[in-house]
Design a protein around this motif. Structure first.
Motif, PDB file in Angstrom:
ATOM      1  N   THR A  12      12.577  -8.092 -19.499  1.00  0.00           N
ATOM      2  CA  THR A  12      11.360  -9.077 -19.586  1.00  0.00           C
ATOM      3  C   THR A  12      10.962  -9.722 -18.169  1.00  0.00           C
ATOM      4  N   ILE A  13      12.371 -10.096 -17.659  1.00  0.00           N
ATOM      5  CA  ILE A  13      11.973 -10.958 -16.436  1.00  0.00           C
ATOM      6  C   ILE A  13      11.907  -9.940 -15.460  1.00  0.00           C
ATOM      7  N   LEU A  14      12.728  -8.680 -15.288  1.00  0.00           N
ATOM      8  CA  LEU A  14      12.409  -7.800 -14.252  1.00  0.00           C
ATOM      9  C   LEU A  14      10.834  -7.506 -14.257  1.00  0.00           C
ATOM     10  N   PHE A  15      10.499  -7.089 -15.393  1.00  0.00           N
ATOM     11  CA  PHE A  15       8.745  -6.663 -15.722  1.00  0.00           C
ATOM     12  C   PHE A  15       8.072  -7.722 -15.184  1.00  0.00           C
ATOM     13  N   ALA A  16       8.453  -8.982 -15.550  1.00  0.00           N
ATOM     14  CA  ALA A  16       7.585 -10.105 -14.924  1.00  0.00           C
ATOM     15  C   ALA A  16       7.527 -10.183 -13.502  1.00  0.00           C
ATOM     16  N   LEU A  17       8.737  -9.969 -13.046  1.00  0.00           N
ATOM     17  CA  LEU A  17       8.662 -10.187 -11.513  1.00  0.00           C
ATOM     18  C   LEU A  17       7.925  -8.894 -10.738  1.00  0.00           C
ATOM     19  N   THR A  18       8.054  -7.764 -11.400  1.00  0.00           N
ATOM     20  CA  THR A  18       7.368  -6.562 -10.742  1.00  0.00           C
ATOM     21  C   THR A  18       5.962  -6.377 -10.961  1.00  0.00           C
ATOM     22  N   ALA A  19       5.426  -7.244 -12.089  1.00  0.00           N
ATOM     23  CA  ALA A  19       4.217  -7.289 -12.228  1.00  0.00           C
ATOM     24  C   ALA A  19       3.220  -8.356 -11.239  1.00  0.00           C
ATOM     25  N   ALA A  20       4.335  -9.397 -10.859  1.00  0.00           N
ATOM     26  CA  ALA A  20       3.533 -10.407 -10.144  1.00  0.00           C
ATOM     27  C   ALA A  20       3.642  -9.911  -8.528  1.00  0.00           C
ATOM     28  N   ALA A  21       4.131  -8.882  -8.390  1.00  0.00           N
ATOM     29  CA  ALA A  21       4.207  -8.654  -6.883  1.00  0.00           C
ATOM     30  C   ALA A  21       2.933  -8.122  -6.557  1.00  0.00           C
ATOM     31  N   PRO A  22       2.399  -8.543  -5.018  1.00  0.00           N
ATOM     32  CA  PRO A  22       1.104  -8.324  -4.697  1.00  0.00           C
ATOM     33  C   PRO A  22       0.697  -6.862  -4.650  1.00  0.00           C
ATOM     34  N   ALA A  23      -0.390  -6.339  -4.991  1.00  0.00           N
ATOM     35  CA  ALA A  23      -0.955  -5.178  -4.899  1.00  0.00           C
ATOM     36  C   ALA A  23      -1.278  -4.800  -3.533  1.00  0.00           C
ATOM     37  N   PHE A  24      -1.578  -3.651  -3.178  1.00  0.00           N
ATOM     38  CA  PHE A  24      -1.960  -3.376  -1.743  1.00  0.00           C
ATOM     39  C   PHE A  24      -3.446  -3.891  -1.721  1.00  0.00           C
ATOM     40  N   ALA A  25      -3.747  -4.246  -0.810  1.00  0.00           N
ATOM     41  CA  ALA A  25      -5.110  -4.879  -0.537  1.00  0.00           C
ATOM     42  C   ALA A  25      -5.857  -4.004   0.315  1.00  0.00           C
ATOM     43  N   ALA A  26      -7.117  -3.820   0.272  1.00  0.00           N
ATOM     44  CA  ALA A  26      -7.875  -2.750   1.180  1.00  0.00           C
ATOM     45  C   ALA A  26      -8.893  -3.546   1.481  1.00  0.00           C
ATOM     46  N   TYR A  27      -8.869  -3.783   2.975  1.00  0.00           N
ATOM     47  CA  TYR A  27     -10.076  -4.638   3.612  1.00  0.00           C
ATOM     48  C   TYR A  27     -10.981  -3.700   4.451  1.00  0.00           C
ATOM     49  N   GLY A  28     -12.273  -3.913   4.766  1.00  0.00           N
ATOM     50  CA  GLY A  28     -13.129  -3.176   5.751  1.00  0.00           C
ATOM     51  C   GLY A  28     -13.777  -4.398   6.741  1.00  0.00           C
ATOM     52  N   SER A  29     -14.352  -3.576   7.772  1.00  0.00           N
ATOM     53  CA  SER A  29     -15.242  -4.235   8.412  1.00  0.00           C
ATOM     54  C   SER A  29     -16.096  -3.460   9.161  1.00  0.00           C
ATOM     55  N   MET A  30     -17.355  -4.142   9.880  1.00  0.00           N
ATOM     56  CA  MET A  30     -18.547  -3.307  10.362  1.00  0.00           C
ATOM     57  C   MET A  30     -18.624  -4.247  11.777  1.00  0.00           C
ATOM     58  N   ALA A  31     -18.569  -3.258  12.842  1.00  0.00           N
ATOM     59  CA  ALA A  31     -18.860  -3.590  14.015  1.00  0.00           C
ATOM     60  C   ALA A  31     -20.098  -3.266  14.709  1.00  0.00           C
ATOM     61  N   LEU A  32     -20.609  -3.864  15.516  1.00  0.00           N
ATOM     62  CA  LEU A  32     -21.935  -3.485  16.055  1.00  0.00           C
ATOM     63  C   LEU A  32     -22.327  -3.989  17.568  1.00  0.00           C
TER      64      LEU A  32
END
Length: 128
Positions: A12-32
């Protein structure tokens, strides 16, 4: 019995720690560069800084600047049109829309407010 309880607690503790790990975030930008109309976009970058750098690199002009950013799991679009009365390229963008279609429509509407000519969508995508 005690061993089974300890094993269950450890799992249960292992599962909770794994679930709390941050997911891969995907960012974007526009330049002009609104003097030349050159633009660059980035999608699904690991950090906002990397997204900004990639968009500026894609724009490839000294006058390029970040015009907006797109958050993870959101969509963005950039539309450009003819030069307006200011002599700058007319553009409209939409960041953080829920869908590609919503971003595209808003970008076209925003661009059209600043252009007497036709606006075209140049970039339209969603981050993971």
């Amino acid at each position: 019995m005690r061993r089974a309880t300890l094993s269950a607690a450890a799992i249960t503790i292992l599962f909770a720690l794994t679930a709390a790990a941050p997911a891969f975030a995907a960012y974007g930008s526009m330049a002009l560069d609104d003097d030349t109309g050159r633009y660059g976009a980035s999608w699904n970058e690991e950090t906002q800084k990397k997204a900004d750098e990639a968009a500026l690199k894609g724009c490839n002009s000294a006058g390029c600047k970040i015009v907006f950013r797109v958050l993870p799991r959101r969509c963005g679009a950039l539309a450009t049109g003819e030069k307006g009365t200011s002599g700058k390229v007319a553009w409209g963008g939409k960041n953080n829309a829920a869908t590609r279609d919503a971003a595209k429509l808003a970008a076209l509407e925003n661009c059209q407010k600043h252009s007497s000519g036709k606006c075209e969508v140049r970039e339209n995508e969603c981050n993971r």
